[in-house]
Design an enzyme around this catalytic site. Structure first.
Site, mmCIF file in Angstrom:
data_model
loop_
_atom_site.group_PDB
_atom_site.id
_atom_site.type_symbol
_atom_site.label_atom_id
_atom_site.label_comp_id
_atom_site.label_asym_id
_atom_site.label_seq_id
_atom_site.Cartn_x
_atom_site.Cartn_y
_atom_site.Cartn_z
ATOM 1 N N SER A 15 0.821 -1.209 0.000
ATOM 2 C CA SER A 15 0.000 0.000 0.000
ATOM 3 C C SER A 15 0.860 1.267 0.000
ATOM 4 O O SER A 15 1.833 1.389 0.743
ATOM 5 C CB SER A 15 -0.910 0.010 1.230
ATOM 6 O OG SER A 15 -1.581 1.254 1.299
ATOM 7 N N LYS A 66 -14.302 -3.606 0.727
ATOM 8 C CA LYS A 66 -15.069 -2.372 0.513
ATOM 9 C C LYS A 66 -16.595 -2.552 0.606
ATOM 10 O O LYS A 66 -17.301 -1.620 0.969
ATOM 11 C CB LYS A 66 -14.726 -1.760 -0.847
ATOM 12 C CG LYS A 66 -13.338 -1.143 -0.894
ATOM 13 C CD LYS A 66 -13.114 -0.415 -2.197
ATOM 14 C CE LYS A 66 -11.676 0.040 -2.302
ATOM 15 N NZ LYS A 66 -11.449 0.903 -3.461
ATOM 16 N N ASP A 102 -13.604 7.209 -3.502
ATOM 17 C CA ASP A 102 -12.975 6.758 -4.743
ATOM 18 C C ASP A 102 -13.536 7.485 -5.976
ATOM 19 O O ASP A 102 -12.778 8.022 -6.782
ATOM 20 C CB ASP A 102 -13.169 5.241 -4.935
ATOM 21 C CG ASP A 102 -12.277 4.418 -4.021
ATOM 22 O OD1 ASP A 102 -11.172 4.883 -3.682
ATOM 23 O OD2 ASP A 102 -12.691 3.306 -3.655
ATOM 24 N N GLY A 127 -17.024 -2.721 -12.843
ATOM 25 C CA GLY A 127 -16.772 -3.247 -11.493
ATOM 26 C C GLY A 127 -16.996 -2.161 -10.460
ATOM 27 O O GLY A 127 -17.651 -1.151 -10.731
ATOM 28 N N ASN A 149 -18.626 -2.783 -21.373
ATOM 29 C CA ASN A 149 -17.991 -3.789 -20.516
ATOM 30 C C ASN A 149 -18.095 -5.150 -21.181
ATOM 31 O O ASN A 149 -19.039 -5.420 -21.917
ATOM 32 C CB ASN A 149 -18.702 -3.835 -19.156
ATOM 33 C CG ASN A 149 -17.957 -4.685 -18.140
ATOM 34 O OD1 ASN A 149 -16.740 -4.576 -18.033
ATOM 35 N ND2 ASN A 149 -18.663 -5.522 -17.412
ATOM 36 N N ILE A 217 -7.244 4.251 -14.615
ATOM 37 C CA ILE A 217 -7.090 4.316 -13.154
ATOM 38 C C ILE A 217 -5.891 3.495 -12.675
ATOM 39 O O ILE A 217 -5.560 3.505 -11.503
ATOM 40 C CB ILE A 217 -8.388 3.926 -12.406
ATOM 41 C CG1 ILE A 217 -8.713 2.440 -12.569
ATOM 42 C CG2 ILE A 217 -9.546 4.790 -12.855
ATOM 43 C CD1 ILE A 217 -9.820 1.990 -11.599
HETATM 44 P P1 ATR Z 1 -12.728 -3.031 -9.358
HETATM 45 O O1 ATR Z 1 -13.367 -3.081 -8.019
HETATM 46 O O2 ATR Z 1 -11.262 -2.661 -9.320
HETATM 47 O O3 ATR Z 1 -13.473 -2.214 -10.336
HETATM 48 P P2 ATR Z 1 -13.850 -5.525 -10.281
HETATM 49 O O4 ATR Z 1 -15.095 -5.186 -9.546
HETATM 50 O O5 ATR Z 1 -13.305 -6.898 -10.156
HETATM 51 O O6 ATR Z 1 -12.674 -4.550 -9.881
HETATM 52 O O7 ATR Z 1 -14.090 -5.173 -11.855
HETATM 53 C C1 ATR Z 1 -13.171 -5.468 -12.812
HETATM 54 C C2 ATR Z 1 -13.613 -4.901 -14.160
HETATM 55 O O8 ATR Z 1 -12.582 -5.221 -15.105
HETATM 56 C C3 ATR Z 1 -14.881 -5.520 -14.719
HETATM 57 O O9 ATR Z 1 -15.512 -4.573 -15.553
HETATM 58 C C4 ATR Z 1 -14.336 -6.682 -15.566
HETATM 59 O O10 ATR Z 1 -15.180 -7.103 -16.621
HETATM 60 P P3 ATR Z 1 -16.385 -8.162 -16.337
HETATM 61 O O11 ATR Z 1 -17.459 -7.382 -15.652
HETATM 62 O O12 ATR Z 1 -16.774 -8.619 -17.686
HETATM 63 O O13 ATR Z 1 -15.779 -9.230 -15.475
HETATM 64 C C5 ATR Z 1 -13.118 -6.025 -16.159
HETATM 65 N N1 ATR Z 1 -12.098 -6.989 -16.588
HETATM 66 C C6 ATR Z 1 -11.232 -7.655 -15.818
HETATM 67 N N2 ATR Z 1 -10.431 -8.443 -16.583
HETATM 68 C C7 ATR Z 1 -10.806 -8.251 -17.870
HETATM 69 C C8 ATR Z 1 -10.371 -8.744 -19.135
HETATM 70 N N3 ATR Z 1 -9.347 -9.616 -19.224
HETATM 71 N N4 ATR Z 1 -10.982 -8.302 -20.254
HETATM 72 C C9 ATR Z 1 -12.000 -7.408 -20.180
HETATM 73 N N5 ATR Z 1 -12.469 -6.908 -19.020
HETATM 74 C C10 ATR Z 1 -11.887 -7.312 -17.883
#
Ligand code: ATR
Length: 281
Positions: A15, A66, A102, A127, A149, A217
């Site tokens: 962190s 969270k 955030d 997400g 997404n 981000i």
């Molecule tokens: P955070 O809290 O950081 O936003 P999260 O809730 O796990 O993390 O969300 C991750 C996001 O990245 C989601 O939009 C996920 O897409 P899905 O909803 O389809 O799972 C996206 N994501 C993660 N890996 C991905 C990949 N390899 N290709 C496309 N989208 C991805």
């Protein structure tokens, strides 16, 4: 008496928050300390009780707590409720109050490079991070908000939770790529491109309009490959540092009742990341 703050998460070892907050405390000469606490998910309830019993003044909450933290709090701020997650807790004379900085932190950072009024914004991802950013942006004077997404259903759920003062849409990824030129601000909230998968890009930028704002981000790598491509194509780019610094600054303000020195916080973060911040010069 010395005030104690901290961050709970799992894992938490890397962190950047302790040094960032400590630098801000030193800057105003306040007698406070900020520590990272590694809390396993099955220990969350006990950890929160301990925070209360010890009189910890406030703490940040990061992955994976969270959402789970919410059931242990005495009160949750309305915006955090709408976002459905808490990243900042204030101990108000024994009452734990949850906030989410955030989304607002991201938007504060974005405002330093882009004007929001009348803009068409595209968010990639649906997400937790996307949710906070989308709900915060939907309360600004942007013109439209579109979410794309991999799993379209999750994008629809976020749109449903947004304020419909702005024009709201969901697009399949391919359609977003084809219509990219219509967006003024494009934000990646997915983990695509995050270390170690540094060659991956969340969205094809072939149709990116010169002069648009592209933001990620992620800050590890400091500038993702995707941001580098955007910059080569004439976009103004922003990495994840401003979001990180501003979410911390807003938490500081909730706890201390005054604004911290943002520059001190930002410099501490950049130093820890070993990078240079301004890509647009
Ligand atoms: P955070 O809290 O950081 O936003 P999260 O809730 O796990 O993390 O969300 C991750 C996001 O990245 C989601 O939009 C996920 O897409 P899905 O909803 O389809 O799972 C996206 N994501 C993660 N890996 C991905 C990949 N390899 N290709 C496309 N989208 C991805």
């Amino acid at each position: 008496m010395t005030k104690i703050f901290g961050v709970i998460g799992h894992p938490i070892g890397h962190s950047l928050s302790p040094n960032m907050h400590q630098a801000a405390y030193q800057d105003i000469n306040v007698d406070a300390h900020y520590y990272a606490f590694d809390v396993e998910p099955n220990q969350l309830g006990d950890a929160i009780k301990g925070m209360k019993a010890l009189g910890i003044s406030g703490f940040n909450v990061t992955v994976p707590h969270k959402v789970a933290i919410m059931e242990y709090l005495d009160e949750i701020d309305e915006d955090a409720k709408a976002i459905g997650a808490v990243n900042t807790v204030k101990n108000d004379n024994g009452r734990l109050i949850g906030f989410n900085t955030d989304g607002p932190g991201y938007v504060s950072g974005l405002k330093t490079v882009a004007q929001l009024e009348g803009q068409n914004v595209l968010i990639i991802g649906a997400g937790g991070a996307a949710r906070g950013i989308a709900i915060t942006l939907a309360n600004t004077r942007i013109k439209s908000l579109t979410i794309t997404n991999r799993t379209a259903q999750k994008a629809k759920e976020i749109i449903t939770a947004c304020n419909d003062k702005v024009n709201l849409n969901v697009l399949e990824i391919q359609a977003a790529e084809e219509n990219l030129a219509q967006f003024d601000i494009i934000i990646n909230t997915t983990s695509v491109g995050l270390y170690p998968n540094i060659d991956e890009c969340p969205l094809d930028l072939r149709r990116l309009r010169k002069g648009s704002y592209v933001s990620d981000i992620i800050y590890n790598p400091f500038y993702t490959k995707w941001l580098q491509i955007a910059k080569e194509k004439g976009a103004v780019v922003q990495n994840g540092v401003p979001m990180f610094v501003n979410q911390g600054a807003l938490a500081f303000e909730i706890w201390m009742g005054r604004k911290p020195n943002l520059k001190v916080m930002e410099n501490t973060v950049i130093q820890q990341l070993g990078g240079k911040q301004n890509a647009n010069r």
